[in-house]
Scaffold this motif. Structure first.
Motif, PDB file in Angstrom:
ATOM      1  N   ALA A  37     -46.951  65.810 -49.523  1.00 41.20           N
ATOM      2  CA  ALA A  37     -47.019  64.447 -48.790  1.00 41.20           C
ATOM      3  C   ALA A  37     -46.012  63.300 -48.988  1.00 41.20           C
ATOM      4  CB  ALA A  37     -48.467  64.001 -49.353  1.00 41.20           C
ATOM      5  N   ILE A  38     -45.253  63.560 -49.957  1.00 45.85           N
ATOM      6  CA  ILE A  38     -44.315  62.541 -50.151  1.00 45.85           C
ATOM      7  C   ILE A  38     -43.021  62.831 -49.143  1.00 45.85           C
ATOM      8  CG2 ILE A  38     -42.518  61.533 -51.862  1.00 45.85           C
ATOM      9  CD1 ILE A  38     -44.281  63.092 -54.165  1.00 45.85           C
ATOM     10  N   ALA A  39     -42.666  64.050 -49.260  1.00 47.84           N
ATOM     11  CA  ALA A  39     -41.780  64.370 -47.968  1.00 47.84           C
ATOM     12  C   ALA A  39     -42.116  63.990 -46.677  1.00 47.84           C
ATOM     13  CB  ALA A  39     -41.363  65.769 -48.039  1.00 47.84           C
ATOM     14  N   ALA A  40     -43.475  64.674 -46.389  1.00 49.14           N
ATOM     15  CA  ALA A  40     -43.909  64.067 -45.184  1.00 49.14           C
ATOM     16  C   ALA A  40     -43.848  62.624 -44.905  1.00 49.14           C
ATOM     17  CB  ALA A  40     -45.475  64.794 -44.736  1.00 49.14           C
ATOM     18  N   SER A  41     -44.206  61.716 -45.877  1.00 45.72           N
ATOM     19  CA  SER A  41     -44.363  60.371 -45.625  1.00 45.72           C
ATOM     20  C   SER A  41     -42.879  59.771 -45.409  1.00 45.72           C
ATOM     21  CB  SER A  41     -44.748  59.821 -46.883  1.00 45.72           C
ATOM     22  OG  SER A  41     -46.120  60.175 -47.187  1.00 45.72           O
ATOM     23  N   ILE A  42     -41.888  60.485 -45.964  1.00 43.80           N
ATOM     24  CA  ILE A  42     -40.642  59.994 -45.758  1.00 43.80           C
ATOM     25  C   ILE A  42     -40.082  60.417 -44.352  1.00 43.80           C
ATOM     26  CG2 ILE A  42     -38.097  59.925 -46.591  1.00 43.80           C
ATOM     27  CD1 ILE A  42     -39.338  60.493 -49.487  1.00 43.80           C
ATOM     28  N   ARG A  43     -40.474  61.722 -43.826  1.00 42.38           N
ATOM     29  CA  ARG A  43     -39.805  62.326 -42.640  1.00 42.38           C
ATOM     30  C   ARG A  43     -40.529  61.466 -41.462  1.00 42.38           C
ATOM     31  NH1 ARG A  43     -39.586  67.201 -45.411  1.00 42.38           N
ATOM     32  NH2 ARG A  43     -37.701  67.883 -46.054  1.00 42.38           N
ATOM     33  N   ALA A  44     -41.816  61.157 -41.786  1.00 44.17           N
ATOM     34  CA  ALA A  44     -42.487  60.803 -40.685  1.00 44.17           C
ATOM     35  C   ALA A  44     -42.049  59.367 -40.103  1.00 44.17           C
ATOM     36  CB  ALA A  44     -44.099  60.580 -41.109  1.00 44.17           C
ATOM     37  N   LEU A  45     -41.412  58.669 -41.180  1.00 39.08           N
ATOM     38  CA  LEU A  45     -40.792  57.287 -40.625  1.00 39.08           C
ATOM     39  C   LEU A  45     -39.451  57.343 -39.898  1.00 39.08           C
ATOM     40  CD1 LEU A  45     -41.586  55.410 -43.953  1.00 39.08           C
ATOM     41  CD2 LEU A  45     -42.559  55.077 -41.907  1.00 39.08           C
ATOM     42  N   GLY A  46     -39.192  58.527 -39.778  1.00 40.65           N
ATOM     43  CA  GLY A  46     -37.669  58.732 -39.076  1.00 40.65           C
ATOM     44  C   GLY A  46     -36.765  57.845 -39.427  1.00 40.65           C
ATOM     45  N   SER A  47     -36.090  57.193 -38.472  1.00 37.09           N
ATOM     46  CA  SER A  47     -34.991  56.236 -38.752  1.00 37.09           C
ATOM     47  C   SER A  47     -35.592  54.732 -39.424  1.00 37.09           C
ATOM     48  CB  SER A  47     -34.342  55.785 -37.250  1.00 37.09           C
ATOM     49  OG  SER A  47     -35.352  55.129 -36.570  1.00 37.09           O
ATOM     50  N   SER A  48     -36.951  54.585 -39.411  1.00 40.22           N
ATOM     51  CA  SER A  48     -37.130  53.415 -40.203  1.00 40.22           C
ATOM     52  C   SER A  48     -37.461  53.829 -41.654  1.00 40.22           C
ATOM     53  CB  SER A  48     -38.695  53.195 -39.826  1.00 40.22           C
ATOM     54  OG  SER A  48     -38.672  52.645 -38.358  1.00 40.22           O
ATOM     55  N   ALA A  49     -37.034  55.126 -42.143  1.00 38.47           N
ATOM     56  CA  ALA A  49     -37.441  55.486 -43.512  1.00 38.47           C
ATOM     57  C   ALA A  49     -36.482  54.602 -44.462  1.00 38.47           C
ATOM     58  CB  ALA A  49     -37.221  56.787 -43.755  1.00 38.47           C
ATOM     59  N   PRO A  50     -36.897  53.960 -45.681  1.00 41.03           N
ATOM     60  CA  PRO A  50     -36.060  53.089 -46.539  1.00 41.03           C
ATOM     61  C   PRO A  50     -35.064  54.263 -46.951  1.00 41.03           C
ATOM     62  CG  PRO A  50     -38.398  53.176 -47.080  1.00 41.03           C
ATOM     63  CD  PRO A  50     -38.323  54.258 -46.095  1.00 41.03           C
ATOM     64  N   ASN A  60     -33.765  73.916 -58.918  1.00 49.57           N
ATOM     65  CA  ASN A  60     -35.019  74.352 -59.784  1.00 49.57           C
ATOM     66  C   ASN A  60     -35.814  75.237 -58.647  1.00 49.57           C
ATOM     67  OD1 ASN A  60     -33.838  71.726 -60.921  1.00 49.57           O
ATOM     68  ND2 ASN A  60     -35.493  72.303 -62.281  1.00 49.57           N
ATOM     69  N   ASP A  61     -36.493  76.241 -59.575  1.00 48.89           N
ATOM     70  CA  ASP A  61     -37.741  76.745 -58.653  1.00 48.89           C
ATOM     71  C   ASP A  61     -38.694  75.929 -58.513  1.00 48.89           C
ATOM     72  OD1 ASP A  61     -38.477  79.364 -57.930  1.00 48.89           O
ATOM     73  OD2 ASP A  61     -39.115  80.257 -59.763  1.00 48.89           O
ATOM     74  N   ARG A  62     -39.572  76.052 -57.401  1.00 50.27           N
ATOM     75  CA  ARG A  62     -40.613  75.151 -56.965  1.00 50.27           C
ATOM     76  C   ARG A  62     -41.976  76.041 -56.090  1.00 50.27           C
ATOM     77  NH1 ARG A  62     -36.666  71.099 -54.355  1.00 50.27           N
ATOM     78  NH2 ARG A  62     -35.475  72.317 -55.845  1.00 50.27           N
ATOM     79  N   PHE A  63     -42.587  75.257 -56.039  1.00 52.47           N
ATOM     80  CA  PHE A  63     -43.658  75.538 -55.098  1.00 52.47           C
ATOM     81  C   PHE A  63     -44.309  74.374 -54.755  1.00 52.47           C
ATOM     82  CE2 PHE A  63     -45.952  75.627 -59.242  1.00 52.47           C
ATOM     83  CZ  PHE A  63     -47.242  75.039 -59.006  1.00 52.47           C
ATOM     84  N   ALA A  64     -45.077  74.332 -53.434  1.00 49.68           N
ATOM     85  CA  ALA A  64     -45.791  73.012 -52.885  1.00 49.68           C
ATOM     86  C   ALA A  64     -47.315  72.955 -53.442  1.00 49.68           C
ATOM     87  CB  ALA A  64     -46.020  73.015 -51.468  1.00 49.68           C
ATOM     88  N   LEU A  65     -47.614  71.812 -54.072  1.00 49.50           N
ATOM     89  CA  LEU A  65     -48.907  71.643 -54.445  1.00 49.50           C
ATOM     90  C   LEU A  65     -49.757  71.301 -52.962  1.00 49.50           C
ATOM     91  CD1 LEU A  65     -48.546  68.697 -57.070  1.00 49.50           C
ATOM     92  CD2 LEU A  65     -49.248  71.145 -57.564  1.00 49.50           C
ATOM     93  N   GLN A  66     -50.911  71.324 -52.958  1.00 45.17           N
ATOM     94  CA  GLN A  66     -51.678  70.845 -51.758  1.00 45.17           C
ATOM     95  C   GLN A  66     -51.541  69.258 -51.388  1.00 45.17           C
ATOM     96  OE1 GLN A  66     -55.949  71.298 -51.693  1.00 45.17           O
ATOM     97  NE2 GLN A  66     -55.973  71.521 -49.482  1.00 45.17           N
ATOM     98  N   PHE A  67     -51.507  69.241 -50.055  1.00 43.76           N
ATOM     99  CA  PHE A  67     -51.222  67.888 -49.523  1.00 43.76           C
ATOM    100  C   PHE A  67     -52.186  66.833 -50.594  1.00 43.76           C
ATOM    101  CE2 PHE A  67     -51.703  64.222 -46.815  1.00 43.76           C
ATOM    102  CZ  PHE A  67     -50.377  63.983 -46.365  1.00 43.76           C
ATOM    103  N   GLY A  68     -51.173  65.829 -50.707  1.00 45.29           N
ATOM    104  CA  GLY A  68     -51.851  64.809 -51.652  1.00 45.29           C
ATOM    105  C   GLY A  68     -52.455  65.268 -52.862  1.00 45.29           C
ATOM    106  N   ASP A 119     -33.255  63.710 -50.205  1.00 46.96           N
ATOM    107  CA  ASP A 119     -31.921  64.573 -50.392  1.00 46.96           C
ATOM    108  C   ASP A 119     -31.846  65.114 -51.643  1.00 46.96           C
ATOM    109  OD1 ASP A 119     -31.709  64.141 -47.395  1.00 46.96           O
ATOM    110  OD2 ASP A 119     -30.087  62.372 -47.907  1.00 46.96           O
ATOM    111  N   ARG A 120     -32.162  64.358 -52.528  1.00 47.94           N
ATOM    112  CA  ARG A 120     -31.949  64.839 -54.003  1.00 47.94           C
ATOM    113  C   ARG A 120     -32.726  65.723 -54.159  1.00 47.94           C
ATOM    114  NH1 ARG A 120     -32.764  60.472 -59.028  1.00 47.94           N
ATOM    115  NH2 ARG A 120     -31.990  62.180 -60.613  1.00 47.94           N
ATOM    116  N   LEU A 121     -33.989  65.715 -54.055  1.00 53.68           N
ATOM    117  CA  LEU A 121     -35.101  66.534 -54.438  1.00 53.68           C
ATOM    118  C   LEU A 121     -34.658  68.019 -53.579  1.00 53.68           C
ATOM    119  CD1 LEU A 121     -37.942  67.393 -55.322  1.00 53.68           C
ATOM    120  CD2 LEU A 121     -38.637  67.060 -53.022  1.00 53.68           C
ATOM    121  N   LEU A 122     -34.162  67.888 -52.462  1.00 56.34           N
ATOM    122  CA  LEU A 122     -33.800  69.142 -51.799  1.00 56.34           C
ATOM    123  C   LEU A 122     -32.642  70.060 -52.369  1.00 56.34           C
ATOM    124  CD1 LEU A 122     -34.899  68.222 -48.023  1.00 56.34           C
ATOM    125  CD2 LEU A 122     -36.242  69.716 -49.804  1.00 56.34           C
ATOM    126  N   ALA A 123     -31.836  69.079 -52.886  1.00 56.92           N
ATOM    127  CA  ALA A 123     -30.610  69.570 -53.694  1.00 56.92           C
ATOM    128  C   ALA A 123     -30.850  70.032 -55.114  1.00 56.92           C
ATOM    129  CB  ALA A 123     -29.436  68.548 -53.636  1.00 56.92           C
TER     130      ALA A 123
END
Length: 666
Positions: free
Chosen positions: A215-228, A243-251, A236-240
């Motif tokens: 939900a964090i990534a979705a919140s950022i991307r959903a703002l598009g050009s309005s994202a802080p 670390n091994d990772r998996f997604a929790l359920q939304f929220g 960008d830092r997270l994706l770079a």
């Protein structure tokens, strides 16, 4: 002066609250606290100094006199975790103790604390040729007639790198009542002092396995050009990160509650329509085919919004203490469920297991709880003491093979504290860091799981939401895109199921109740406003009716009107678009084929696909059409009479004028 030590440093500062730790002792009055923490998580290495830090805190009203601290080491090892707990809790250990160092300590003023660090040669501590194991150490602080004792441990490790260890760390945003995180909140969370920034600071450069709330990534991307900008940089830092990772359920939604409510497949997001503004995804077109080419808009897909760079897509991690046999049986067939060993029944400690058809990763609950406590401890000395105790537990643990631990969900902890907890796992003696692939590749051990019933209050709340789903799906058909309502509702539900709410049950109850009221209101969000019976004067007229729309989006509805008398002719179907959170007037033409009388009409509001919205309404219609003819005749006679009267008066005035003129001429 200092005896049997290479160096000593003392600092005096303001008193800071000292949370309870494995090596903290407080006197009976609660006024003096002595804390001891060995450096390097208590691990000793031949040829290297042993560093011990002590903290004496004086919360009393009287100053403490200058005193002395004596350090002692037990000559016998602590052979079990039970013996370790007894030592840290009560100060009782087998065997004798030998003094390894002593130092003077300055006076401690009222409401102040003194820290003392001793660097002791390994030949003085006896750790230059110490057999592998866990050894008790204690510090005795004497000031005047007062004496205070603190306990901790030293760990002499076995050969390095004999078994793997993995640590799962959550990346979450805390408790939310909205489906996505707003721009302002994102700015706070991802700014220099934000919680999300602290979490990335803590895991960067470590071997932590990341469990990320998408939900964090979705919140950022959903703002598009309005994202802080800070939020975009954070993502960008997270994706770079490597670390091994998996997604929790939304929220980070509570899986146990969903299973308890009868959900067999965890609830998912299928659309983000209400959160996407095309203006934030407009790209200026380029080309020579037109002097002013039209801009293009490409909205991100659900998968693009939720992407967190997962290396594994088939893991579920319920919050500690919430899940057992029920969750594993429901979810473990198609995925792997991460559970604590506190719900596992087995003769030996394992990190990889199966329960019937369920695939499991099993983490050490006791060590994970210690890591979580350390990650929440702000005082460095207390945290070091806790991590030394953790290292000793790991040394004595029954885990001879791979070991899995977690640093569970906690909001607001510092980057330093979380990072220390993660690095402590990487520094465990005789262990080396492993990733999810290595843990999952371990041969599973068949086990059985204990039952852990879901929280009935949370189950009841989710059941209420699910029961309302059919009504919401029905009302959503009045929207151009039903996903505007349905995906908004799903996202909010999942956030309210977030595990971050588990630590705030009263606040969660208030939030869940408020949301249920909104669901109930939205289920009846578009309806006819009750009116009064109708009096119809004339054979042709327009009947006004009112429709309300409580939804935050425009709604399209059809009003059908059916007369119960063949002598009333109406427009049977009228379609109207009602603005968001507005009421609208619907006018229906009617013709009365009767002179006068009483009839009725039936009204029904329908969705664009023809399904009823709420109950129908019936209005009595009183027709008074015959008044038109006599009224028109009376008006005609009146107008004619007025015209005749006007003509007569004009002629008479004219004649009077002539008579007066003739009289003057004579």
């Amino acid at each position: 002066p200092i005896r049997s030590a290479a160096a000593v440093a003392a600092t005096l500062g303001l008193l800071a609250p000292l949370p309870a730790g494995a090596a903290t002792t407080t006197d009976d009055t609660g006024e003096v606290a002595l804390t001891m923490a060995p450096g390097n998580q208590g691990i000793v290495t031949p040829g290297e100094q042993v560093v011990i830090t002590l903290n004496a805190a004086n919360a009393g009203d009287e100053d403490l006199e200058a005193g002395e601290v004596t350090l002692e080491r037990g000559v016998r090892r602590l052979s079990t975790e039970a013996a370790l707990d007894t030592w840290l809790d009560t100060g009782v250990a087998p065997g004798s103790f030998v003094e390894i160092a002593a130092s003077d300590i300055d006076p401690v003023a009222s409401q102040a604390e003194t820290a003392l660090t001793l660097a002791i040669e390994d030949t003085d501590t006896g750790t230059d040729d110490l057999a592998a194991g866990v050894y008790p150490i204690r510090a005795t602080y004497r000031s005047g007639e007062q004496e205070h004792v603190a306990e901790s441990v030293l760990v002499s490790p076995q050969a390095a790198g004999t078994a793997g260890v993995g640590v799962i760390v959550p990346i979450t945003a805390g408790a939310l009542t909205t489906g996505l995180i707003g721009a302002g909140t994102l700015s706070d969370l991802t700014g220099p002092d934000g919680s999300l920034s602290a979490q990335l600071d803590a895991v960067s450069g470590t071997s932590a396995i990341l469990a990320v709330d998408p939900a964090i990534a979705a919140s950022i991307r959903a703002l598009g050009s309005s994202a802080p900008d800070d939020a975009v940089d954070w993502l960008d830092r997270l994706l770079a990160l490597p670390n091994d990772r998996f997604a929790l359920q939304f929220g980070d939604a509570d899986l146990a509650t969903q299973v308890g409510a009868g959900v067999t497949t965890p609830l998912q997001m299928t659309s983000f329509a209400p959160y996407l503004d095309p203006a934030d995804f407009t790209v200026a077109a380029s080309g020579e085919q037109s002097p002013t080419p039209a801009p293009s808009v490409t909205l991100p897909t659900v998968d693009e919004l939720l992407d967190i760079g997962a290396t594994h897509d088939d893991l579920y991690w319920p919050a500690t203490g919430t899940a057992g046999a029920e969750v594993a049986a429901t979810l473990g067939g198609a995925a792997t469920v991460v559970v604590p060993d506190s719900v596992v029944t087995t003769e030996s400690a394992v990190a990889r297991a199966t329960a019937d058809d369920a695939s499991l990763l099993v983490y050490d609950a006791e060590m994970s709880a210690a890591l979580q406590e350390a990650s929440e401890t702000s005082a460095p000395v207390d945290r070091s003491a806790q991590l030394a105790a953790l290292t000793a537990h790991a040394m004595l643990s029954a885990h001879s093979g791979a070991l899995l631990v977690t640093v569970d969900r906690v909001d607001g902890r510092s980057a330093e504290a979380l990072r220390d907890a993660i690095l402590a796992v990487a520094g465990l003696p005789s262990r080396f860091a492993v990733d999810l692939d290595a843990l999952l590749a371990t041969d599973p051990t068949p086990v059985s799981l204990e039952s852990v019933p879901a929280d009935p209050e949370r189950v009841a709340a989710l059941t209420g939401y699910l029961d309302a789903a059919a009504d919401l799906e029905h009302i959503a058909t009045v929207l151009d895109d039903p996903a505007l309502l349905l995906s908004n509702e799903r996202a909010t539900q999942l956030q309210l199921l977030g595990n971050a709410w588990l630590s705030s049950p009263e606040e969660w109850t208030d939030a869940a109740t408020a949301h249920q009221r909104r669901v109930d209101a939205w289920s009846d969000g578009v309806a006819l406003v009750p009116g009064q019976d109708i009096s119809l004067y004339g054979s042709n007229a327009t009947l006004p009716f009112t429709v309300r729309n409580d939804l935050p989006w425009p709604a399209t509805v059809t009003l059908t009107v059916v007369p119960n008398d063949a002598r009333l002719v109406v427009q049977e179907s009228t379609t109207v678009v009602i603005g968001a959170e507005q009421t609208s007037r619907v006018e229906v033409p009617v013709e009365a084929l009767i002179g006068s009388g009483v009839s009725s009409i039936d009204l029904q509001l329908r969705t664009p696909n023809g399904r009823n919205l709420g109950d129908g309404q019936t209005y009595a219609v009183s027709v008074e059409a015959e008044w038109e003819t006599p009224t028109m005749v009376a008006l005609s006679v009146l107008v004619t009479a007025l015209l005749v009267l006007g003509i007569v008066r004009t002629v008479r005035r004219h004649r009077r004028g002539e008579v007066r003129s003739d009289g003057r001429s004579r």
